[in-house]
Design an enzyme around this catalytic site. Sequence first.
Site, PDB file in Angstrom:
ATOM      1  N   GLU A   1       0.829  -1.206   0.000  1.00  0.00           N
ATOM      2  CA  GLU A   1       0.000   0.000   0.000  1.00  0.00           C
ATOM      3  C   GLU A   1       0.864   1.257   0.000  1.00  0.00           C
ATOM      4  O   GLU A   1       0.607   2.202  -0.752  1.00  0.00           O
ATOM      5  CB  GLU A   1      -0.925   0.010   1.224  1.00  0.00           C
ATOM      6  CG  GLU A   1      -1.807  -1.221   1.337  1.00  0.00           C
ATOM      7  CD  GLU A   1      -1.222  -2.284   2.230  1.00  0.00           C
ATOM      8  OE1 GLU A   1      -1.962  -2.841   3.052  1.00  0.00           O
ATOM      9  OE2 GLU A   1      -0.007  -2.563   2.097  1.00  0.00           O
TER      10      GLU A   1
ATOM     11  N   ARG B   1      20.694 -21.086  -7.565  1.00  0.00           N
ATOM     12  CA  ARG B   1      21.597 -20.748  -8.656  1.00  0.00           C
ATOM     13  C   ARG B   1      20.913 -20.765 -10.022  1.00  0.00           C
ATOM     14  O   ARG B   1      21.301 -20.018 -10.915  1.00  0.00           O
ATOM     15  CB  ARG B   1      22.779 -21.737  -8.714  1.00  0.00           C
ATOM     16  CG  ARG B   1      23.586 -21.800  -7.462  1.00  0.00           C
ATOM     17  CD  ARG B   1      24.755 -22.764  -7.600  1.00  0.00           C
ATOM     18  NE  ARG B   1      24.347 -24.103  -8.017  1.00  0.00           N
ATOM     19  CZ  ARG B   1      23.842 -25.014  -7.197  1.00  0.00           C
ATOM     20  NH1 ARG B   1      23.672 -24.740  -5.919  1.00  0.00           N
ATOM     21  NH2 ARG B   1      23.511 -26.216  -7.645  1.00  0.00           N
TER      22      ARG B   1
END
EC number: 3.5.4.26
Length: 360
Positions: free
Chosen positions: A46, A204
């Site tokens: 928000e 990775r």
Amino acid sequence: MREALSLATQAQWLCPPNPAVGCVIVLPDGGVISAHTQATGQAHAEAQALRMLAAQGQSARGATVYVTLEPCSHHGRTPPCADALVREGVARVVVAVEDPNPLVAGQGIERLRAAGIQVDVGLLADEAREINLGFFSRMQRGQPWVRLKVAASLDGRTALDDGRSQWITSPAARADGHAWRARAGAVLTGIGTVLDDNPRLDVREVDTPRQPLRVIVDSRLETPPSARILPPPGDVLVYHAEDHPARRAALEAVGAELVCLPGAGGKVDLGAMLADLARRGVNELHVEAGHKLNGSFVREDRVDEYLIYLAPKLIGQGREMMRFGPLDGLDDAPALEFLDVQRVGPDLRLRARPPGRDRF
């Protein structure tokens, strides 16, 4: 709200231990601004959307705000979002699901309504809860959502008898598995996998803004200080049941944190471990272990979700997915419900849960 949910999923890799939240602000003139939760310590969804709106020289006065989780009402690392929405003079807030955090738990909604803002709750609540199931688990059960990942052949073998397992599934399946690692707060394995495979257990194969905590269950402190899992990136936590001062000192010297949680049979107390991980802010625990530790999780009913990759190949004699039992009868077999089955490259990915496990 569906746009807000889509935004929330984009934040899953970014914001743990905070919940992943999406926010869409619809202005009275039909203009739209949207955002998701930023990295830990930065803006909530928000606040980020309001900041973007202000940067465009616009006001949120009279707007309708769609948000996937109740706006917070407490001062944490950032100010309360409910207060920000009140100050901006929004007319209506549509909330998918209430925040399970006891520091919020309906108070954000009450604060908005007390300011004269219309608040509607429950739109696409199940979808919103699913996105943050780990956060709900930590807040309501005091333990992470445990997801057990296994890569196996079609006949259910995860390795040869001598422990060799690289690679049963395809590169596509491994990349998909790394995506699930990336959204977790911690990735856990056992000493057997450390000794057999010497994995790094980091993320990775996909880009990620953060590395999850890596966790080793090592009852007798047998992890070699040279193990590939210990160096950066990311932190390493070792749970053990026996204390060996010299071994402990050697692991601490290479940066590992050690926690002694002895349980029955000289093993690590898995329940106490899960509670400790929750206190550390772990929402989702991603388990990639061998058949023995997997079996312990299953035997103690600690698995909330199964993530199984099946390769179209047969191995025959070898190590099973998880070792537990023997059962007294088929009626004692743990029952599961499939969530979805998808092709990932040449492999199949199956997701399943014990019935009703996501209701707590």
